[in-house]
Design a protein around this motif. Sequence first.
Motif, PDB file in Angstrom:
ATOM      1  N   ASP A 210       0.661  -5.566  11.225  1.00 46.90           N
ATOM      2  CA  ASP A 210       0.291  -6.842  11.856  1.00 46.90           C
ATOM      3  C   ASP A 210      -1.149  -7.229  11.525  1.00 46.90           C
ATOM      4  OD1 ASP A 210       2.804  -6.948  12.947  1.00 46.90           O
ATOM      5  OD2 ASP A 210       2.196  -6.220  14.929  1.00 46.90           O
ATOM      6  N   GLU A 211      -2.056  -6.238  11.558  1.00 43.23           N
ATOM      7  CA  GLU A 211      -3.455  -6.509  11.229  1.00 43.23           C
ATOM      8  C   GLU A 211      -3.606  -6.966   9.782  1.00 43.23           C
ATOM      9  OE1 GLU A 211      -7.374  -7.097  11.252  1.00 43.23           O
ATOM     10  OE2 GLU A 211      -6.220  -6.614  13.061  1.00 43.23           O
ATOM     11  N   LEU A 212      -2.701  -6.490   8.904  1.00 47.06           N
ATOM     12  CA  LEU A 212      -2.758  -6.837   7.479  1.00 47.06           C
ATOM     13  C   LEU A 212      -1.825  -7.997   7.136  1.00 47.06           C
ATOM     14  CD1 LEU A 212      -2.805  -3.208   6.008  1.00 47.06           C
ATOM     15  CD2 LEU A 212      -4.753  -4.715   6.451  1.00 47.06           C
ATOM     16  N   PHE A 213      -1.363  -8.702   8.170  1.00 47.51           N
ATOM     17  CA  PHE A 213      -0.529  -9.900   7.997  1.00 47.51           C
ATOM     18  C   PHE A 213       0.728  -9.617   7.170  1.00 47.51           C
ATOM     19  CE2 PHE A 213      -4.792 -11.433   8.863  1.00 47.51           C
ATOM     20  CZ  PHE A 213      -4.566 -12.393   9.849  1.00 47.51           C
ATOM     21  N   GLY A 214       1.400  -8.511   7.500  1.00 48.79           N
ATOM     22  CA  GLY A 214       2.700  -8.247   6.905  1.00 48.79           C
ATOM     23  C   GLY A 214       2.683  -7.473   5.604  1.00 48.79           C
ATOM     24  N   GLU A 215       1.545  -6.934   5.212  1.00 52.37           N
ATOM     25  CA  GLU A 215       1.489  -6.134   3.977  1.00 52.37           C
ATOM     26  C   GLU A 215       2.422  -4.922   4.105  1.00 52.37           C
ATOM     27  OE1 GLU A 215      -1.933  -3.492   1.814  1.00 52.37           O
ATOM     28  OE2 GLU A 215      -2.446  -5.576   2.315  1.00 52.37           O
ATOM     29  N   LYS A 216       3.220  -4.663   3.070  1.00 49.14           N
ATOM     30  CA  LYS A 216       4.158  -3.538   3.095  1.00 49.14           C
ATOM     31  C   LYS A 216       3.390  -2.226   2.951  1.00 49.14           C
ATOM     32  CE  LYS A 216       7.872  -6.261   1.001  1.00 49.14           C
ATOM     33  NZ  LYS A 216       7.112  -7.520   0.858  1.00 49.14           N
ATOM     34  N   ILE A 217       3.851  -1.212   3.665  1.00 48.69           N
ATOM     35  CA  ILE A 217       3.191   0.097   3.627  1.00 48.69           C
ATOM     36  C   ILE A 217       4.240   1.175   3.398  1.00 48.69           C
ATOM     37  CG2 ILE A 217       1.794   1.770   4.884  1.00 48.69           C
ATOM     38  CD1 ILE A 217       0.557  -0.511   6.437  1.00 48.69           C
ATOM     39  N   ASP A 218       4.082   1.934   2.325  1.00 48.16           N
ATOM     40  CA  ASP A 218       4.941   3.088   2.052  1.00 48.16           C
ATOM     41  C   ASP A 218       4.187   4.350   2.464  1.00 48.16           C
ATOM     42  OD1 ASP A 218       6.621   1.268   0.874  1.00 48.16           O
ATOM     43  OD2 ASP A 218       6.019   1.753  -1.175  1.00 48.16           O
ATOM     44  N   ILE A 219       4.764   5.135   3.365  1.00 45.57           N
ATOM     45  CA  ILE A 219       4.151   6.388   3.797  1.00 45.57           C
ATOM     46  C   ILE A 219       4.968   7.531   3.210  1.00 45.57           C
ATOM     47  CG2 ILE A 219       3.363   7.757   5.752  1.00 45.57           C
ATOM     48  CD1 ILE A 219       3.473   5.220   7.446  1.00 45.57           C
ATOM     49  N   ILE A 220       4.338   8.372   2.437  1.00 44.93           N
ATOM     50  CA  ILE A 220       5.044   9.448   1.747  1.00 44.93           C
ATOM     51  C   ILE A 220       4.376  10.780   2.044  1.00 44.93           C
ATOM     52  CG2 ILE A 220       5.855   7.959  -0.124  1.00 44.93           C
ATOM     53  CD1 ILE A 220       3.536   9.021  -1.789  1.00 44.93           C
TER      54      ILE A 220
ATOM     55  N   THR B  79       0.856  -1.190   0.000  1.00 48.82           N
ATOM     56  CA  THR B  79       0.000   0.000   0.000  1.00 48.82           C
ATOM     57  C   THR B  79       0.887   1.233   0.000  1.00 48.82           C
ATOM     58  OG1 THR B  79      -1.890  -1.007   1.133  1.00 48.82           O
ATOM     59  CG2 THR B  79      -1.646   1.357   1.348  1.00 48.82           C
ATOM     60  N   LYS B  80       0.530   2.217  -0.811  1.00 51.01           N
ATOM     61  CA  LYS B  80       1.168   3.531  -0.739  1.00 51.01           C
ATOM     62  C   LYS B  80       0.139   4.524  -0.214  1.00 51.01           C
ATOM     63  CE  LYS B  80       4.748   3.295  -4.352  1.00 51.01           C
ATOM     64  NZ  LYS B  80       5.920   3.756  -3.581  1.00 51.01           N
ATOM     65  N   ILE B  81       0.554   5.321   0.757  1.00 47.59           N
ATOM     66  CA  ILE B  81      -0.360   6.288   1.344  1.00 47.59           C
ATOM     67  C   ILE B  81       0.350   7.634   1.426  1.00 47.59           C
ATOM     68  CG2 ILE B  81       0.315   5.519   3.669  1.00 47.59           C
ATOM     69  CD1 ILE B  81      -2.503   6.284   4.603  1.00 47.59           C
ATOM     70  N   ALA B  82      -0.305   8.677   0.904  1.00 51.76           N
ATOM     71  CA  ALA B  82       0.272  10.020   0.889  1.00 51.76           C
ATOM     72  C   ALA B  82      -0.409  10.863   1.961  1.00 51.76           C
ATOM     73  CB  ALA B  82       0.093  10.663  -0.483  1.00 51.76           C
ATOM     74  N   VAL B  83       0.394  11.485   2.827  1.00 51.84           N
ATOM     75  CA  VAL B  83      -0.145  12.238   3.956  1.00 51.84           C
ATOM     76  C   VAL B  83       0.379  13.672   3.924  1.00 51.84           C
ATOM     77  CG1 VAL B  83      -0.489  10.238   5.435  1.00 51.84           C
ATOM     78  CG2 VAL B  83       1.730  11.385   5.421  1.00 51.84           C
ATOM     79  N   TYR B  84      -0.410  14.561   4.526  1.00 53.79           N
ATOM     80  CA  TYR B  84      -0.082  15.994   4.521  1.00 53.79           C
ATOM     81  C   TYR B  84      -0.397  16.560   5.905  1.00 53.79           C
ATOM     82  CZ  TYR B  84      -0.425  20.982   3.371  1.00 53.79           C
ATOM     83  OH  TYR B  84      -0.274  22.336   3.336  1.00 53.79           O
ATOM     84  N   SER B  85       0.465  17.446   6.385  1.00 55.60           N
ATOM     85  CA  SER B  85       0.253  18.061   7.693  1.00 55.60           C
ATOM     86  C   SER B  85      -0.218  19.505   7.531  1.00 55.60           C
ATOM     87  CB  SER B  85       1.545  18.038   8.516  1.00 55.60           C
ATOM     88  OG  SER B  85       1.357  18.709   9.750  1.00 55.60           O
ATOM     89  N   HIS B  86      -1.282  19.850   8.264  1.00 59.55           N
ATOM     90  CA  HIS B  86      -1.773  21.220   8.277  1.00 59.55           C
ATOM     91  C   HIS B  86      -1.063  22.060   9.336  1.00 59.55           C
ATOM     92  CE1 HIS B  86      -5.085  20.486   5.466  1.00 59.55           C
ATOM     93  NE2 HIS B  86      -5.252  19.330   6.073  1.00 59.55           N
ATOM     94  N   ASP B  87      -0.164  21.418  10.078  1.00 56.50           N
ATOM     95  CA  ASP B  87       0.628  22.110  11.097  1.00 56.50           C
ATOM     96  C   ASP B  87       2.096  21.899  10.758  1.00 56.50           C
ATOM     97  OD1 ASP B  87       1.993  23.009  13.326  1.00 56.50           O
ATOM     98  OD2 ASP B  87       0.580  22.146  14.770  1.00 56.50           O
ATOM     99  N   GLU B  88       2.824  23.008  10.488  1.00 57.19           N
ATOM    100  CA  GLU B  88       4.218  22.885  10.080  1.00 57.19           C
ATOM    101  C   GLU B  88       5.101  22.266  11.156  1.00 57.19           C
ATOM    102  OE1 GLU B  88       5.511  27.474  11.310  1.00 57.19           O
ATOM    103  OE2 GLU B  88       5.411  26.871   9.189  1.00 57.19           O
ATOM    104  N   ASN B  89       4.601  22.221  12.386  1.00 56.41           N
ATOM    105  CA  ASN B  89       5.376  21.635  13.482  1.00 56.41           C
ATOM    106  C   ASN B  89       5.135  20.136  13.649  1.00 56.41           C
ATOM    107  OD1 ASN B  89       6.512  24.170  14.306  1.00 56.41           O
ATOM    108  ND2 ASN B  89       4.547  24.681  15.274  1.00 56.41           N
ATOM    109  N   VAL B  90       4.238  19.593  12.835  1.00 57.74           N
ATOM    110  CA  VAL B  90       3.930  18.161  12.940  1.00 57.74           C
ATOM    111  C   VAL B  90       4.387  17.456  11.665  1.00 57.74           C
ATOM    112  CG1 VAL B  90       2.102  16.440  13.156  1.00 57.74           C
ATOM    113  CG2 VAL B  90       1.947  18.593  14.430  1.00 57.74           C
ATOM    114  N   ASP B  91       5.250  16.478  11.836  1.00 60.23           N
ATOM    115  CA  ASP B  91       5.719  15.671  10.706  1.00 60.23           C
ATOM    116  C   ASP B  91       4.648  14.628  10.379  1.00 60.23           C
ATOM    117  OD1 ASP B  91       7.007  14.086   8.861  1.00 60.23           O
ATOM    118  OD2 ASP B  91       8.345  13.147  10.323  1.00 60.23           O
ATOM    119  N   PRO B  92       4.023  14.685   9.205  1.00 61.17           N
ATOM    120  CA  PRO B  92       2.925  13.753   8.916  1.00 61.17           C
ATOM    121  C   PRO B  92       3.372  12.301   8.859  1.00 61.17           C
ATOM    122  CG  PRO B  92       3.547  14.966   6.935  1.00 61.17           C
ATOM    123  CD  PRO B  92       4.286  15.594   8.071  1.00 61.17           C
ATOM    124  N   VAL B  93       4.570  12.064   8.307  1.00 65.75           N
ATOM    125  CA  VAL B  93       5.068  10.689   8.238  1.00 65.75           C
ATOM    126  C   VAL B  93       5.386  10.170   9.632  1.00 65.75           C
ATOM    127  CG1 VAL B  93       6.912   9.197   7.389  1.00 65.75           C
ATOM    128  CG2 VAL B  93       5.939  10.945   5.891  1.00 65.75           C
ATOM    129  N   GLY B  94       6.054  10.992  10.433  1.00 63.40           N
ATOM    130  CA  GLY B  94       6.382  10.575  11.797  1.00 63.40           C
ATOM    131  C   GLY B  94       5.139  10.289  12.621  1.00 63.40           C
TER     132      GLY B  94
END
Length: 396
Positions: A266-276, A236-251
Amino acid sequence: REFIDALEQLEEEKHIEKGVLLEAIESALLAAYRRNYSTTGNINVDNVRVDIDSETGDISVLSRLEVVEEVMDENREISLDDAREIDARYEIGDAIEFAVTPEDFGRIAAQTAKQVVVQRIREAERSKVYDDFKNRLYEIVTGVVHRKSGATLFVDLGHTEAILPPREQVPGERFEVNDRLKAYIMDVKHSLKGPQIYLSRSHPGLVKKLFELEVPELTDGTVEIKGIAREAGSRTKIAVYSHDENVDPVGACVGNRGTRVQNIVDELFGEKIDIIVWDEDPAVLISNVLKPAEVEGVYINYVSEKEKMATAVVPEQQLSLAIGREGQNVRLAARVSGWKIDIKSKSQLEDSGFDFDEYEDQDGQAVDMLIDEDVPADAPLDPEAAEVENDVDAEA
């Protein structure tokens, strides 16, 4: 009166209006009367009605006769003279109702009323289940596998049973009876047997909702999921954005020492997840979504909102990494970004006759230029645009 008290209690507990129940019982009693007394006496059963006193619960069967000058049908009409013996105020065209309640009608009434009430309770419960889950459409539920029919799983959700069809299951996942699972409510439909709730384990919405459960910043709106693409069971690839410059969306999505995202993996039984990181600059966004490949340049040809195309340049030795196994990486990148992406090395572009002169250079590096009249070619790019990517690869 006990009968009315019982209906009022049902109204309070089951939220079925007393008036609705009384109307249903009256209709059922009328049908029962016509069925059982159609050959009794000279009463026209098609010209009767049943009335239930809403205060006392007394039941009456009433036959209706029309006041006429000359009687042609004794089952439907009464003469003016006979009517005025009952009440001198009657006129031609008035209607008179006579009680024709059979002596043994109480037994039939009790049986019929019980059947109607039970049926209405069942319908009300089904309607409540339907409304409850219709309001929870596209949310996550937790249930227990109750039974299996072929590859179809039937999941106990407490007050009802849901269906997890084979096409909404993930290749490689195996659930047995009594196994607990989380699933995404994909659809809720009416049926003769009651509401049918369809679940999914393969829908991208499942991953999105799992993140919302794990990440408070998503719930309060600080961080937003801008795009998600999934090939269930693989990546899965998931793209995230922060509305607060002090919050890292990926972190925020990864969590301390990766605990948040690891719970989802773990819930997805080991499915790889890319957070960008999502970026409004399409060049930066495309560079991000193609990670882990290193992107040397992005050339954008913006045709329309429905047809957004771009060419990404990567080092020769990273072509296979950028494209991914069987094209998976670039396929997911295109879905999550909304851009059709062509992967090339610089030498491949040169060999194809790519017109580099249509694009500007800055500090010796390729810079995107939007080929569109509505977007100025000299629109400044943000040199500080960050590229952040997190690839979690966990085994079940």
